[in-house]
Design an enzyme around this catalytic site. Structure first.
Site, PDB file in Angstrom:
ATOM      1  N   HIS A 173       0.813  -1.213   0.000  1.00  0.00           N
ATOM      2  CA  HIS A 173       0.000   0.000   0.000  1.00  0.00           C
ATOM      3  C   HIS A 173       0.853   1.273   0.000  1.00  0.00           C
ATOM      4  O   HIS A 173       0.342   2.355  -0.275  1.00  0.00           O
ATOM      5  CB  HIS A 173      -0.981   0.003   1.182  1.00  0.00           C
ATOM      6  CG  HIS A 173      -0.345   0.259   2.517  1.00  0.00           C
ATOM      7  ND1 HIS A 173      -0.014  -0.745   3.403  1.00  0.00           N
ATOM      8  CD2 HIS A 173       0.008   1.408   3.139  1.00  0.00           C
ATOM      9  CE1 HIS A 173       0.501  -0.235   4.491  1.00  0.00           C
ATOM     10  NE2 HIS A 173       0.533   1.080   4.369  1.00  0.00           N
ATOM     11  N   ASP A 203       0.157  -7.704   1.482  1.00  0.00           N
ATOM     12  CA  ASP A 203       0.617  -6.318   1.598  1.00  0.00           C
ATOM     13  C   ASP A 203       2.145  -6.222   1.660  1.00  0.00           C
ATOM     14  O   ASP A 203       2.709  -5.506   2.495  1.00  0.00           O
ATOM     15  CB  ASP A 203      -0.011  -5.659   2.832  1.00  0.00           C
ATOM     16  CG  ASP A 203       0.054  -4.140   2.763  1.00  0.00           C
ATOM     17  OD1 ASP A 203       0.221  -3.610   1.653  1.00  0.00           O
ATOM     18  OD2 ASP A 203      -0.054  -3.486   3.818  1.00  0.00           O
ATOM     19  N   SER A 282       4.731   2.790   7.816  1.00  0.00           N
ATOM     20  CA  SER A 282       4.382   1.599   7.043  1.00  0.00           C
ATOM     21  C   SER A 282       5.560   1.142   6.188  1.00  0.00           C
ATOM     22  O   SER A 282       6.190   1.942   5.497  1.00  0.00           O
ATOM     23  CB  SER A 282       3.191   1.882   6.140  1.00  0.00           C
ATOM     24  OG  SER A 282       2.025   2.089   6.887  1.00  0.00           O
TER      25      SER A 282
END
Length: 439
Positions: A173, A203, A282
């Site tokens: 993402h 992911d 992230s």
């Protein structure tokens, strides 16, 4: 009695040629090693003493501040002045030749001592920071008036160096929707990156940069199978664009399950931590106390979007196999049944437990094996399809259970799918096939 001291003395400059005058007194501050003889009461106008807070070790007595004002014999005054000057020069000379440790007594500098755990944290950060990178996601935009195409940053995140061949690991993402990607290393050198491959379901994405090998420091790879709740963890990333930020915490829980932001497919065995994970973290590494990678920071549970003490990391044991496939083949080969199924809430309303098949394309594994999809008859009435209740003898109550079982299988495996068809239970053999390529 002689005593080392600092003396502030006020006196007249006088000599036979220059008789004393009652004009304003001129002051001179003198440093001396010896205290002057105590002035007589006849000559003493003022005599003050003050204790200074510190003195060199070579001085054995308290420091004195003496102010004298006198109108005496000019020869006596000149002699006193000469004595003061000589002793002051002696003290000044002693300060230059004295050992540094003795002179340092004038300045008190408390030593900064770190605790053992603090030193370990500092060392961990210093050793692993060169392995963490900053990733910028650029999107191509077109000016509505000039029709010029230009790139603007649409997001950023973190990543880490996987090997010296230039492979960088991050979250999918972080790079989703990018027209171009840039990777900034710890020394602030920036390189254009290209996508090697990605796995939307878990992911995870792998990038490649053409950077000199001496600039790339791979992060140590650990193991996540033996983690324990309560052990310390460390997260390094770039929250809100602030590069190389360290946060600490503990493992709050293990074997959590979250959904992929891209496909909604569940990610199992996720690590829960209270280490602060914010937007921009992230794709960054989650480390154990030895500095080894145990997970990729991927999500937080927060209504506000900022850290609320509940963060999630994909375990390194899951990441390891995915990265190896992406580097070798550019994609992850994952087995599928080839069906679309109804939301879990819809099945619960029917009063049954399992996965309701909505669609089973004829060219897919389930369609070839004979699983029936949900459809409508000629009158528009809904006819329910097969409800999967188990796979290889493992009970299936919802979609997450089905995905968990399939993750343990390989392409080409033949599984036994037990379904509820009407009021009857049937067992169907299905040959698992690879997932179709994703653009």
């Amino acid at each position: 009695m002689a005593a080392s001291s600092l003396i502030s003395t006020t006196f007249h400059f006088s000599s036979p040629l220059f008789p004393p005058r009652p004009s304003p007194i001129r002051k001179l501050t003198i440093l001396t090693l010896h205290r002057l003889p105590t002035p007589s009461s006849s000559n003493l106008k003022t005599h003050e003493r003050s204790v200074l807070p510190y003195c060199p070790p070579c001085l054995n007595k308290l420091l004195l501040t003496t102010t004298t004002t006198t109108k005496n014999n000019p020869f006596s005054l000149a002699l006193d002045s000469l004595l003061i000057l000589c002793t002051s020069l002696a003290l000044a000379l002693s300060l230059f030749v004295t050992d540094v440790d003795s002179a340092s007594a004038f300045v008190v500098t408390p030593q900064k001592k770190l605790q053992t755990d603090e030193l370990a944290t500092v060392r961990l950060f210093q050793e692993n920071t060169p392995s963490v990178v900053y990733i910028t996601n650029l999107a191509a935009k077109q000016d509505a008036f000039t029709l010029d195409v230009f790139e603007v940053p649409q997001g950023s995140g973190s990543g880490f160096v996987w090997d010296r061949q230039g492979n960088i690991v991050t979250n999918y993402h972080v790079i989703r929707g990018a027209s171009d990607l840039r990777v900034t290393l710890s020394d602030q050198s920036t390189f254009d990156a290209k996508v090697v491959g990605f796995d939307q379901d878990k992911d995870v994405a792998v990038l490649h940069v053409d950077a000199p090998k001496d600039k790339l420091r791979p992060i140590p790879i650990g193991v996540s199978a033996d983690l324990l709740v309560g052990q310390k963890v460390f997260a390094i990333g770039n929250p809100f664009g602030l590069d190389h930020t360290l946060t600490t915490g503990v493992i709050s829980g293990l074997r959590r399950e979250i959904s992929s932001a891209a496909t909604g497919r569940p990610i199992q065995d996720v690590i829960q931590t209270d280490a602060a994970i914010n937007p921009g973290n992230s794709g960054g590494p989650l480390l154990d106390s030895s500095g080894s990678l145990i997970g990729i920071n991927t999500a937080i549970y927060s209504p506000s979007g900022a850290s609320s003490g509940v963060g999630f990391s994909i375990p390194v044991d899951t990441v390891n196999g995915i990265v190896d496939q992406l580097v070798k083949f550019g994609k992850v080969t994952r087995p599928i049944l080839g069906i679309k199924f109804a939301p879990d809430q819809s099945v619960e309303q029917l009063g049954v437990s399992g996965v309701l098949v909505l669609d089973a394309p004829a060219n897919g594994p389930a369609g070839k094996a004979g699983l029936l999809p949900t459809k409508r008859d000629s009158y528009g009435r809904l006819i329910l399809g097969d409800i999967i209740t188990s796979v290889n003898g493992k009970k299936v109550t919802n979609g997450s259970d089905l995905y968990r079982i399939l993750d343990q299988c390989n392409v080409g495996d033949k599984v036994i799918v037990e379904v509820l068809r009407g009021d009857q239970k049937e067992k169907i053999h299905v040959l698992l096939e690879p997932k179709a390529d994703e653009s």
